[in-house]
Design an enzyme around this catalytic site. Structure first.
Site, PDB file in Angstrom:
ATOM      1  N   LYS A 159       8.586 -25.857  -3.212  1.00  0.00           N
ATOM      2  CA  LYS A 159       8.889 -25.688  -1.765  1.00  0.00           C
ATOM      3  C   LYS A 159       7.983 -25.111  -0.708  1.00  0.00           C
ATOM      4  CE  LYS A 159      12.558 -23.048  -2.992  1.00  0.00           C
ATOM      5  NZ  LYS A 159      13.670 -22.341  -3.080  1.00  0.00           N
ATOM      6  N   ARG A 181       0.894  -1.253  -0.007  1.00  0.00           N
ATOM      7  CA  ARG A 181      -0.055  -0.165  -0.040  1.00  0.00           C
ATOM      8  C   ARG A 181       0.810   1.196  -0.150  1.00  0.00           C
ATOM      9  NH1 ARG A 181      -3.753   0.304   4.819  1.00  0.00           N
ATOM     10  NH2 ARG A 181      -4.782   1.869   3.352  1.00  0.00           N
ATOM     11  N   ASP A 231       2.479 -17.592  -8.219  1.00  0.00           N
ATOM     12  CA  ASP A 231       2.111 -18.464  -9.582  1.00  0.00           C
ATOM     13  C   ASP A 231       0.790 -19.072  -9.727  1.00  0.00           C
ATOM     14  OD1 ASP A 231       4.818 -18.092 -10.032  1.00  0.00           O
ATOM     15  OD2 ASP A 231       5.586 -20.109  -9.059  1.00  0.00           O
ATOM     16  N   VAL A 235       3.139 -15.618   2.095  1.00  0.00           N
ATOM     17  CA  VAL A 235       4.201 -15.092   3.152  1.00  0.00           C
ATOM     18  C   VAL A 235       4.636 -13.640   2.662  1.00  0.00           C
ATOM     19  CG1 VAL A 235       6.336 -15.262   3.728  1.00  0.00           C
ATOM     20  CG2 VAL A 235       5.012 -17.093   3.956  1.00  0.00           C
ATOM     21  N   GLU A 255       7.230 -10.365   3.190  1.00  0.00           N
ATOM     22  CA  GLU A 255       8.466 -10.269   3.641  1.00  0.00           C
ATOM     23  C   GLU A 255       8.684  -8.672   4.020  1.00  0.00           C
ATOM     24  OE1 GLU A 255       8.986 -11.021  -0.153  1.00  0.00           O
ATOM     25  OE2 GLU A 255       9.240 -13.099   0.141  1.00  0.00           O
ATOM     26  N   LEU A 262       1.396   2.845   3.316  1.00  0.00           N
ATOM     27  CA  LEU A 262       2.428   2.222   4.094  1.00  0.00           C
ATOM     28  C   LEU A 262       3.669   2.565   3.741  1.00  0.00           C
ATOM     29  CD1 LEU A 262       0.283  -1.269   4.772  1.00  0.00           C
ATOM     30  CD2 LEU A 262       0.595   0.990   6.421  1.00  0.00           C
ATOM     31  N   ALA A 263       4.242   2.511   2.526  1.00  0.00           N
ATOM     32  CA  ALA A 263       5.352   2.543   1.798  1.00  0.00           C
ATOM     33  C   ALA A 263       5.921   3.954   2.156  1.00  0.00           C
ATOM     34  CB  ALA A 263       5.205   2.443   0.298  1.00  0.00           C
TER      35      ALA A 263
END
EC number: 3.5.4.13
Length: 193
Positions: free
Chosen positions: A178, A110, A128, A136, A138, A113-114
């Site tokens: 993974k 957002r 994907d 997740v 980061e 927030l940035a």
């Protein structure tokens, strides 16, 4: 072609895109769906490894990651997670997302927030085709002040693109995927490359 709000709602209604819990229409706008911050976090523990040799033997990489990553931290809805300037942390969306093999998703942070220094994805913002699970985040605080992050706050937006055809190797069919069906703030699995 990027899906507009009407197309997103239609794909949700038809079950082509699944977001659980399903967002109400107030969180769908223009070309995106707002996603909320979940309750699970992981942080990097200071000074537990001098470095991580990303091209080293897999066992050593795995051991180093285990040393530097905390166990999963659960933050109650009424509590806050404090992200200090210069810190990196992992978190997870509240929602679980499932995509078909002909749609790719993109997570954007957002702007509001940035402007305070919060990055919600360091580099990995593609979801994907064939993905199913929670996303997740980061987090990185590039600002000068600690930021209080509360579970349930709007943390980012997902948008979706239809592809020219169905992927031959969607994420859910890959044997080497993974992070298949991840539900928590899963640490890096670079050692499985």
């Amino acid at each position: 072609m990027r899906l507009c709000d009407r197309d997103i709602e239609q794909h949700l209604e038809e079950g082509k895109i699944v977001i659980e819990p399903r967002p109400d229409s107030s969180r769908i706008s223009g070309v995106s769906v707002d996603v909320l911050l979940g309750n699970e976090f992981r942080v990097f523990q200071a000074h537990t490894a001098p470095y991580i040799d990303l091209s080293g033997p897999k066992e050593e990489v795995s051991a180093a990651i285990d040393r530097v990553m905390s166990d999963e931290i659960y933050i109650k809805d009424s509590e806050v997670f404090i992200l200090h300037p210069g810190e990196l942390a992992l978190a997870v969306t509240h929602e679980s997302v499932t995509l078909p093999d002909n749609i790719v998703g993109w997570l954007d942070g957002r702007s509001s927030l940035a402007r305070l220094g919060l990055m919600v994805h360091v580099t990995a913002h593609r979801i994907d085709p064939g993905w199913s699970g929670r996303i997740v985040l980061e987090f990185y605080n590039g600002g000068r002040l600690p930021l209080a992050l509360r579970p349930g706050m709007v943390i980012g937006a997902l948008n979706f693109e239809t592809m020219s055809g169905s992927a031959a190797r969607p994420y859910n069919k890959r044997t080497n995927a993974k992070y298949k069906s991840q539900q928590g703030a899963v640490a890096s699995r670079i050692d499985q490359d």
